[in-house]
Write an enzyme that holds these catalytic residues in place. Structure first.
Site, PDB file in Angstrom:
ATOM      1  CG  HIS A 145      -1.779  -1.143   1.405  1.00 48.59           C
ATOM      2  ND1 HIS A 145      -3.058  -1.151   0.891  1.00 48.59           N
ATOM      3  CD2 HIS A 145      -1.612  -2.349   1.983  1.00 48.59           C
ATOM      4  CE1 HIS A 145      -3.637  -2.315   1.172  1.00 48.59           C
ATOM      5  NE2 HIS A 145      -2.779  -3.064   1.836  1.00 48.59           N
ATOM      6  CG  ASN A 186      -0.681   7.323   1.544  1.00 45.20           C
ATOM      7  OD1 ASN A 186      -0.157   8.392   1.843  1.00 45.20           O
ATOM      8  ND2 ASN A 186      -1.383   7.168   0.429  1.00 45.20           N
ATOM      9  CG  HIS A 211      -4.011   8.739   4.552  1.00 49.16           C
ATOM     10  ND1 HIS A 211      -4.882   7.837   5.107  1.00 49.16           N
ATOM     11  CD2 HIS A 211      -3.472   8.108   3.473  1.00 49.16           C
ATOM     12  CE1 HIS A 211      -4.877   6.727   4.394  1.00 49.16           C
ATOM     13  NE2 HIS A 211      -4.029   6.866   3.408  1.00 49.16           N
ATOM     14  CB  THR A 242      -7.330   4.570  -1.103  1.00 44.96           C
ATOM     15  OG1 THR A 242      -6.803   3.441  -0.414  1.00 44.96           O
ATOM     16  CG2 THR A 242      -8.843   4.537  -1.122  1.00 44.96           C
ATOM     17  N   PRO A 243      -7.312   6.390  -4.129  1.00 46.52           N
ATOM     18  CG  PRO A 243      -8.060   6.322  -6.315  1.00 46.52           C
ATOM     19  CD  PRO A 243      -7.983   5.498  -5.078  1.00 46.52           C
ATOM     20  N   GLY A 294      -8.735  -1.768   3.442  1.00 43.41           N
ATOM     21  CA  GLY A 294      -9.334  -0.945   4.496  1.00 43.41           C
ATOM     22  C   GLY A 294      -9.609  -1.770   5.738  1.00 43.41           C
ATOM     23  CD  GLU A 354      -6.355  -7.373   6.737  1.00 46.81           C
ATOM     24  OE1 GLU A 354      -7.180  -6.631   6.141  1.00 46.81           O
ATOM     25  OE2 GLU A 354      -5.290  -6.939   7.215  1.00 46.81           O
ATOM     26  CG  ASP A 396       0.018  -5.168   4.655  1.00 44.22           C
ATOM     27  OD1 ASP A 396      -0.646  -4.679   3.719  1.00 44.22           O
ATOM     28  OD2 ASP A 396      -0.492  -5.556   5.717  1.00 44.22           O
TER      29      ASP A 396
HETATM   30  C1  6MZ Z   1      -6.344  -3.651   5.135  1.00 45.42           C
HETATM   31  C2  6MZ Z   1      -4.851  -1.966   4.662  1.00 45.42           C
HETATM   32  C3  6MZ Z   1      -3.840  -2.629   5.396  1.00 45.42           C
HETATM   33  O1  6MZ Z   1      -4.257   3.301  -0.013  1.00 45.42           O
HETATM   34  O2  6MZ Z   1      -3.680   5.359   1.277  1.00 45.42           O
HETATM   35  N1  6MZ Z   1      -4.316  -0.834   4.183  1.00 45.42           N
HETATM   36  N2  6MZ Z   1      -6.079  -2.486   4.529  1.00 45.42           N
HETATM   37  N3  6MZ Z   1      -5.441  -4.331   5.866  1.00 45.42           N
HETATM   38  C4  6MZ Z   1      -4.179  -3.855   6.043  1.00 45.42           C
HETATM   39  N4  6MZ Z   1      -3.339  -4.551   6.845  1.00 45.42           N
HETATM   40  C5  6MZ Z   1      -2.520  -3.986   7.852  1.00 45.42           C
HETATM   41  N5  6MZ Z   1      -2.721  -1.896   5.317  1.00 45.42           N
HETATM   42  C6  6MZ Z   1      -3.029  -0.801   4.559  1.00 45.42           C
HETATM   43  O3  6MZ Z   1      -2.497   3.180   1.767  1.00 45.42           O
HETATM   44  C7  6MZ Z   1      -2.991   3.088   3.090  1.00 45.42           C
HETATM   45  C8  6MZ Z   1      -4.317   2.370   3.093  1.00 45.42           C
HETATM   46  O4  6MZ Z   1      -4.143   0.990   2.715  1.00 45.42           O
HETATM   47  C9  6MZ Z   1      -5.076   0.151   3.391  1.00 45.42           C
HETATM   48  C10 6MZ Z   1      -5.891   1.064   4.312  1.00 45.42           C
HETATM   49  O5  6MZ Z   1      -7.088   1.414   3.644  1.00 45.42           O
HETATM   50  C11 6MZ Z   1      -4.972   2.275   4.462  1.00 45.42           C
HETATM   51  O6  6MZ Z   1      -5.696   3.466   4.767  1.00 45.42           O
HETATM   52  P1  6MZ Z   1      -3.155   4.093   0.622  1.00 45.42           P
HETATM   53  O7  6MZ Z   1      -2.019   4.375  -0.320  1.00 45.42           O
END
Ligand code: 6MZ
Length: 341
Positions: free
Chosen positions: A18, A20, A66, A99-100, A172, A200, A281
């Site tokens: 992800h 962020n 964020h 996530t945009p 999320g 999860e 992750d």
């Molecule tokens: C579920 C996760 C996550 O999208 O803003 N995110 N969702 N399970 C996880 N396990 C720990 N880790 C991250 O990156 C951050 C977003 O990724 C998802 C969450 O929605 C988080 O706000 P972006 O780039």
């Protein structure tokens, strides 16, 4: 070659990152300075990113990143730096997901995605040895309208940049929201691949729904564990589905959704030969790297050089790359394997 060096040198594929959550402390400090040019201290504000002890608290940590990625410029730098760091870790294929976000007066969702694409384009020249793809994420907590908007955005970007935009990620906080499977079905018809976070937290009905939907890949599957009470039914369903699972060892340990590395679902899925791949992750939040995840898998489950190479090789099949790109990745890993012998 010693284990640490081998895991670092392996040409690796990252399929679960992800954006962020991947931002390193260096990148966060840089973004903080961009946003607060006159402030002297960024450490205190950013240090709280280390302090969490559950999945629930982990989701609060994302708010820090964020709050610093609120302009296209910040999103661009975040993406560029993250790609550079993965490249330095010898990642040869990176599927980022994000996530945009629209920030009133500062950025639209369209501009958010454009900033990522711009970074991809520049990285293509600066770091030609890493192949880049993007999954547009749907944050299950943000509701139906946001999910619908993100899917529409993903379909439009997919038409314009099929070389980068390859699919959707459902993620999320798993404690809230919905899976929007009917919307994901539409996206699939438009040609997008689907990667869905799954199990999860314990939720048998939702897990069965997701497995029946048959995403192209699943994330975590923490609560589909053969030793959990009543979970053998889910475990067998997962095995029958043959859907590749993205496993993030350190993330699950730090969020305390798995108690020890030794008891991680990796062990059970690996033993029966279910398709799996390793991912970070959120490498910034969990202070890890893909090399480190390989090292943990190796030392915990006794994987030797040959098995680590196989793990990299088999990940190729689970990517959302084209056939030609997969062949190029195969060539890279086989070249490395020959050099090792
Ligand atoms: C579920 C996760 C996550 O999208 O803003 N995110 N969702 N399970 C996880 N396990 C720990 N880790 C991250 O990156 C951050 C977003 O990724 C998802 C969450 O929605 C988080 O706000 P972006 O780039």
């Amino acid at each position: 070659m010693d284990l640490e060096k081998l895991c670092q040198a392996l040409p690796k594929l990252e399929l679960h990152a992800h954006l962020n959550g991947s931002l390193s402390m260096d990148t966060l400090k840089k973004l903080y300075k961009m946003q607060n040019p006159n402030s002297k201290s960024s450490e205190d504000t950013l240090m709280s990113i280390k302090n969490f002890s559950s999945l629930d608290e982990c989701f609060k940590v994302f708010n820090i990143a964020h709050s610093l990625t609120t302009t296209p410029e910040a999103v661009f730098h975040s993406t560029y730096d993250t790609i550079k760091e993965f490249k330095e870790d010898n990642v040869i294929y990176l599927e980022l997901r994000s996530t945009p976000r629209a920030i009133e007066g500062k950025m639209t969702k369209q501009e958010y995605v454009e900033a990522i694409i711009k970074a991809f384009e520049i990285c293509k020249t600066d770091f030609p040895n890493i192949l880049l793809k993007l999954l547009i994420s749907i944050n299950r907590k943000q509701g139906y309208k946001a999910a619908q908007d993100n899917i529409e955005l993903a379909i439009n970007f997919f038409k314009k940049y099929p070389q980068y935009i390859v699919g959707l990620d459902l993620s999320g906080d798993p404690m809230t929201g919905s899976t929007f499977l009917e919307l994901l079905r539409k996206a699939r018809l438009a040609g997008l691949k689907i990667a869905a976070h799954c199990a999860e937290v314990p939720n048998e009905t939702e897990t069965i729904d997701i497995l029946k939907f048959k995403p192209d890949r699943l994330g975590h599957c923490t609560c589909i564990h053969p030793t959990l009470q009543g979970s053998s039914k889910l475990f067998n369903l997962l095995l029958d589905s043959k859907i590749p699972v993205e496993l993030c060892l350190t993330s699950n340990i730090q969020c305390k959704t798995v108690s020890t590395y030794e008891s991680h679902q990796f062990k059970y899925l690996y033993e029966v030969g279910h398709p799996i791949c390793l991912g970070t992750d959120d490498k910034g939040v969990f202070h890890t790297s893909l090399s480190h995840e390989y090292k943990i898998a190796s030392s915990t489950f006794g994987l030797k050089q040959e098995q680590l190479l196989k793990l990299c090789l088999s990940s190729i099949e689970y990517t959302f790359a084209t056939l030609e790109e997969k062949q190029a990745l195969l060539y890279e890993i086989e070249k490395f394997a020959k050099e090792c012998n």
